[in-house]
Structures are given as C-alpha cells and as structure tokens.
Design a protein around this motif. Structure first.
Motif, mmCIF file in Angstrom:
data_model
loop_
_atom_site.group_PDB
_atom_site.id
_atom_site.type_symbol
_atom_site.label_atom_id
_atom_site.label_comp_id
_atom_site.label_asym_id
_atom_site.label_seq_id
_atom_site.Cartn_x
_atom_site.Cartn_y
_atom_site.Cartn_z
ATOM 1 N N LEU A 124 0.806 -1.204 0.029
ATOM 2 C CA LEU A 124 -0.074 0.102 0.024
ATOM 3 C C LEU A 124 1.157 1.311 -0.023
ATOM 4 O O LEU A 124 0.417 2.311 0.119
ATOM 5 N N ARG A 125 2.227 1.098 0.125
ATOM 6 C CA ARG A 125 3.064 2.361 0.041
ATOM 7 C C ARG A 125 2.922 3.091 1.102
ATOM 8 O O ARG A 125 2.877 4.415 1.145
ATOM 9 N N VAL A 126 2.755 2.378 2.445
ATOM 10 C CA VAL A 126 2.733 3.070 3.716
ATOM 11 C C VAL A 126 4.027 3.399 4.186
ATOM 12 O O VAL A 126 4.929 2.461 4.044
ATOM 13 N N PRO A 127 4.408 4.566 4.718
ATOM 14 C CA PRO A 127 5.752 4.759 5.182
ATOM 15 C C PRO A 127 6.198 3.894 6.073
ATOM 16 O O PRO A 127 5.345 3.451 6.938
ATOM 17 N N ARG A 128 7.465 3.506 6.209
ATOM 18 C CA ARG A 128 7.862 2.459 7.358
ATOM 19 C C ARG A 128 7.491 2.735 8.837
ATOM 20 O O ARG A 128 6.920 1.706 9.374
ATOM 21 N N ARG A 129 7.796 3.987 9.059
ATOM 22 C CA ARG A 129 7.277 4.196 10.430
ATOM 23 C C ARG A 129 5.982 3.986 10.727
ATOM 24 O O ARG A 129 5.384 3.720 11.799
ATOM 25 N N GLU A 130 5.232 4.657 9.863
ATOM 26 C CA GLU A 130 3.870 4.538 9.802
ATOM 27 C C GLU A 130 3.120 3.234 9.909
ATOM 28 O O GLU A 130 2.371 2.980 10.881
ATOM 29 N N ARG A 131 3.714 2.446 9.248
ATOM 30 C CA ARG A 131 3.134 1.129 9.164
ATOM 31 C C ARG A 131 3.553 0.193 10.400
ATOM 32 O O ARG A 131 2.629 -0.549 10.789
ATOM 33 N N THR A 132 4.892 0.658 10.847
ATOM 34 C CA THR A 132 5.216 -0.015 12.066
ATOM 35 C C THR A 132 4.160 0.271 13.106
ATOM 36 O O THR A 132 3.869 -0.487 13.828
ATOM 37 N N LEU A 133 3.951 1.599 13.544
ATOM 38 C CA LEU A 133 3.296 2.197 14.388
ATOM 39 C C LEU A 133 1.897 1.604 14.316
ATOM 40 O O LEU A 133 0.910 1.140 15.402
ATOM 41 N N ILE A 134 1.106 1.378 13.295
ATOM 42 C CA ILE A 134 -0.287 0.724 13.103
ATOM 43 C C ILE A 134 -0.254 -0.649 13.412
ATOM 44 O O ILE A 134 -0.979 -1.274 13.934
ATOM 45 N N GLY A 135 1.008 -1.350 12.710
ATOM 46 C CA GLY A 135 0.923 -2.688 13.019
ATOM 47 C C GLY A 135 1.090 -2.991 14.336
ATOM 48 O O GLY A 135 0.373 -3.901 15.220
ATOM 49 N N VAL A 136 2.019 -2.450 14.955
ATOM 50 C CA VAL A 136 2.171 -2.568 16.513
ATOM 51 C C VAL A 136 0.844 -2.164 17.449
ATOM 52 O O VAL A 136 0.450 -2.939 18.485
ATOM 53 N N LEU A 323 -4.853 -0.082 5.546
ATOM 54 C CA LEU A 323 -3.981 -0.843 6.241
ATOM 55 C C LEU A 323 -4.640 -1.306 7.576
ATOM 56 O O LEU A 323 -4.521 -2.629 7.912
ATOM 57 N N GLY A 324 -4.961 -0.366 8.365
ATOM 58 C CA GLY A 324 -5.395 -0.580 9.842
ATOM 59 C C GLY A 324 -6.845 -1.512 9.599
ATOM 60 O O GLY A 324 -7.075 -2.491 10.284
ATOM 61 N N ALA A 325 -7.564 -1.384 8.635
ATOM 62 C CA ALA A 325 -8.891 -2.194 8.383
ATOM 63 C C ALA A 325 -8.440 -3.635 8.111
ATOM 64 O O ALA A 325 -8.908 -4.754 8.763
ATOM 65 N N ILE A 326 -7.380 -3.726 7.018
ATOM 66 C CA ILE A 326 -7.035 -5.144 6.643
ATOM 67 C C ILE A 326 -6.374 -6.267 7.868
ATOM 68 O O ILE A 326 -6.640 -6.909 8.163
ATOM 69 N N LEU A 327 -5.493 -5.317 8.764
ATOM 70 C CA LEU A 327 -4.753 -5.933 9.733
ATOM 71 C C LEU A 327 -5.816 -6.409 10.907
ATOM 72 O O LEU A 327 -5.902 -7.212 11.619
ATOM 73 N N TRP A 328 -6.700 -5.412 11.073
ATOM 74 C CA TRP A 328 -8.013 -5.751 12.003
ATOM 75 C C TRP A 328 -8.670 -6.679 11.637
ATOM 76 O O TRP A 328 -8.912 -7.479 12.404
ATOM 77 N N ALA A 329 -9.088 -7.090 10.420
ATOM 78 C CA ALA A 329 -9.762 -7.926 9.779
ATOM 79 C C ALA A 329 -8.901 -9.374 10.173
ATOM 80 O O ALA A 329 -9.395 -10.419 10.269
ATOM 81 N N LEU A 330 -7.478 -9.096 9.585
ATOM 82 C CA LEU A 330 -6.854 -10.579 9.703
ATOM 83 C C LEU A 330 -6.598 -10.929 11.044
ATOM 84 O O LEU A 330 -6.593 -12.044 11.480
ATOM 85 N N VAL A 331 -6.587 -9.983 12.133
ATOM 86 C CA VAL A 331 -6.374 -10.405 13.538
ATOM 87 C C VAL A 331 -7.458 -10.930 14.066
ATOM 88 O O VAL A 331 -7.662 -11.976 14.839
ATOM 89 N N ILE A 332 -8.751 -10.591 13.553
ATOM 90 C CA ILE A 332 -10.033 -11.234 13.963
ATOM 91 C C ILE A 332 -10.297 -12.437 13.449
ATOM 92 O O ILE A 332 -10.624 -13.452 14.266
ATOM 93 N N GLY A 333 -9.891 -12.669 12.183
ATOM 94 C CA GLY A 333 -9.786 -13.974 11.625
ATOM 95 C C GLY A 333 -9.056 -14.930 12.371
ATOM 96 O O GLY A 333 -9.268 -15.941 12.527
ATOM 97 N N ALA A 334 -7.729 -14.594 12.542
ATOM 98 C CA ALA A 334 -6.539 -15.217 13.101
ATOM 99 C C ALA A 334 -7.209 -15.820 14.623
ATOM 100 O O ALA A 334 -6.938 -16.943 14.779
ATOM 101 N N THR A 335 -7.717 -14.924 15.168
ATOM 102 C CA THR A 335 -8.116 -14.998 16.727
ATOM 103 C C THR A 335 -9.226 -16.099 16.567
ATOM 104 O O THR A 335 -9.294 -17.101 17.335
ATOM 105 N N LEU A 336 -10.200 -15.932 15.486
ATOM 106 C CA LEU A 336 -11.354 -17.050 15.742
ATOM 107 C C LEU A 336 -10.825 -18.203 15.274
ATOM 108 O O LEU A 336 -11.358 -19.267 15.849
ATOM 109 N N LEU A 337 -9.934 -18.421 14.265
ATOM 110 C CA LEU A 337 -9.469 -19.738 14.098
ATOM 111 C C LEU A 337 -8.634 -20.425 15.074
ATOM 112 O O LEU A 337 -8.753 -21.401 15.267
ATOM 113 N N ALA A 338 -7.916 -19.612 15.989
ATOM 114 C CA ALA A 338 -7.088 -20.039 16.857
ATOM 115 C C ALA A 338 -7.880 -20.608 17.854
ATOM 116 O O ALA A 338 -7.719 -21.447 18.632
#
Length: 343
Positions: A124-136, A323-338
């Motif tokens: 998505l070409r999100v700057p490095r520090r920005e994507r790190t902050l959103i990811g963490v 990016l936040g929306a995609i990560l949020w959806a991935l975390v929800i899906g991974a949590t439900l599967l786990a």
C-alpha cells in the motif's frame, strides 16, 4: 538596566487538581447520562453510551483549554486506575491459567498483525514508521503500544497522530461490532473474553466491549489484554535493535529503558491480584472495588469520546486507514481460527 524577569513558578498540586475539575465533572455528567441509558437499555451497558455521547458532543462542540486537562486525566489516569481495581476479581493463579491457556491464540494474532503490517503496508506504500506504528498498535495495545515504540523508532508527531487516529477508528467500531459477533457465534462469556482481549486493539475498547457482552468476565478479558501488553517488551527491544543498526547515534538499550516499556497499571493490577491471592478479599470488598472500577470506566469512556480528533482522522488519508482495516480483519480472523483450533 532592566532586571531580568524570573521564571513563573510551576503550579502546585492544588492548582493542578483545580485545573482538572471542570473536565472531570463534564465526563462525570456524561457518565451519569450513560448510566441512566444503561438502566433503561440494559443490553447497551454504560461504556458504549458514554463513548458515543462523548463523540457526539465533540462533533458539535470542541472542548477548550479549560476542559482538556480534566478530560485527558479522565480518559487516561481514571481508566488505568479502573484497570488496577479489576485485579480484585482475580488471583495470581487465575492470571497464570488465563495466560497459559490463551498463549497460542495471542501468538497467532500477534504474528498475523506483525507480518501483515510489514507485507501489506509495503504494497500500500505506507511509510515504514507509519506502518510499524499501526501494526504494533493493532497487534498489542493500541495507543499505549504506539506511545511506547514511537520514541524507539523516532517517529514524527504527525506519524503518531495518523496511527493513533487510525487505531481509534477501529476501537470505536470494535465496541459496536464485537458483541454482535459474539452473539452471532453463540460464544460463551469466557470465550468472548479471550476473543475481545486478543482481537480488540486498545485496553479501553477491550474493557468497553467486554462490559457490554458479559460484565462478569471483564477481569478475564483485561487479564488476556494485559498478557498481550507484555509483548511490548520484546517488540520494543527488537525495534530498538533495528533502529540502532540504521543509525549510529542510537541511544544504548539499558535494562532501565526496557523496564520503562511496561505500563505502570500492569504492576498495579498484579499487586491487587497478589493481595487478593494472599489475604483473600471479602465478597463485599470485591464487589465495592468492582463497582468503583465500572464507574471509573464509564467516566473514562466519556473522556475518550470527548477526545475524538476528527481532523487527525481526516488527515490520515485512506492508505493507513485501509492498512488498519485489513490488519484488524486479519487479527479477528486469526483469533477466531485459533480459538477454534486450540479450544
């Protein structure tokens, strides 16, 4: 020769307390209205009405300097005190059990968020520090994690604002959506507590979400969230090592600095739980502390709603938000599967 003016003395403790009174009273009034709504609409609880009322007020009227200190105090310090009081519901044994049983679920969600932020953020070409902050922020504990790692990676204030605004958007959505997911999947209260503690970004939203779905397991949800918060330490150490490799002037990574990554209220929560383990609180004391925690949570939610920064959300643009929306959806899906795989 004109004598040099002496610096004005910093306000004393009494003055600082008085400066916070208007904002705290405003949050308390909103909390009272939320409690009234919760009385007539029990399924809504008190946390969700409080934060929604705060957001609506902030949209119509931006609180000025007279109110901001009390609002900030309510949304941060009162919430942290509320989390500390929740320790009265638990013992060290229960914390160890919860942490041990939920560790595979936590690891799955953390791995998905971390890898997703790196790979999808680049696409998505999100700057490095920005994507790190959103990811963490998504992986660990929202604004608290962002605040902890922003000096480690030398993030700019604008990048921190974008990340916090993005995470806050999904915090508010989580409060409305997660209880609906839990009811749709017929989750037992304990399972939902693990789900919320693992997949909701921020501690405040975990508290609000669990309060709406099943207040009786609020302590479990917070325990899962606090176990998840401990991931700040290794991730901050890893990021500090990365940053040190990029820049030769990186400050040394001392044990004291690592220790500073741990939020103080985690120690307070554990201290109350330890005291409960050693002496065993009477039922009346536990009920009083739990009720006090619930009231403080409602006041804190009002403060968080009043603190909504619509300008920061608009300036964040669509890429960090996506990016936040995609990560949020991935975390929800991974949590439900786990949860399904590991029970």
């Amino acid at each position: 020769m004109v004598p040099e003016a002496s610096p004005s003395p910093s306000p004393g403790v009494g003055a600082r307390v008085l400066e916070r009174v208007p904002g705290v009273l405003l949050c308390a009034l909103i909390a009272a209205a939320a409690i009234l709504i919760g009385h007539f609409v029990p399924w809504a609880g008190t946390a969700l009405p409080a934060i929604l009322l705060g957001v609506l007020i902030a949209a119509a009227w931006r609180p000025g300097a007279r109110w901001t200190q009390g609002i900030t105090f309510s949304s941060k310090m009162l919430l942290q005190i509320a989390v500390v009081l929740l320790g009265a519901q638990l013992s060290l044994g229960s914390i160890a059990v919860v942490g041990g049983r939920t560790l595979p679920v936590l690891i799955a969600s953390l791995a998905v968020a971390w890898l997703g932020a790196s790979l999808i953020g680049r696409l998505l070409r999100v700057p490095r520090r920005e994507r790190t902050l959103i990811g963490v922020g998504t992986a660990i504990c929202g604004a608290s994690a962002i605040a902890a790692i922003s000096p480690v990676i030398r993030a700019k204030s604008a990048e921190v604002s974008y990340a916090v605004a993005t995470i806050f958007t999904f915090n508010v959505l989580a409060i409305a959506i997660f209880p609906a997911i839990g009811h749709a999947l017929n989750m037992p209260p304990e399972t939902f507590a693990v789900f919320a503690g693992t997949a909701v970004n921020d501690t405040s939203s975990v508290v609000a979400t669990a309060s709406i779905y099943a207040p009786a397991v609020l302590g479990v949800a917070v325990t899962v969230k606090l176990v998840r918060t401990l991931a700040i330490i290794p991730i901050s150490v890893f990021l500090a090592a990365q940053e040190a490799r990029r820049e030769t002037d990186g400050s040394p990574l001392t044990a004291r600095r690592v220790f500073s990554f741990i939020p103080w209220f985690l120690f307070g929560f554990l201290a109350i739980a330890t005291l409960n383990t050693v002496i065993g609180f009477p039922a009346a004391v536990t009920e009083t502390l739990t009720t006090g925690s619930t009231l403080l949570i409602t006041v804190a939610m009002a403060g968080i709603g009043l603190s909504t920064n619509f300008g920061a959300i608009r300036r964040a643009g669509w890429r960090p938000l996506l990016l936040g929306a995609i990560l949020w959806a991935l975390v929800i899906g991974a949590t439900l599967l786990a949860l399904r795989w590991f029970g």
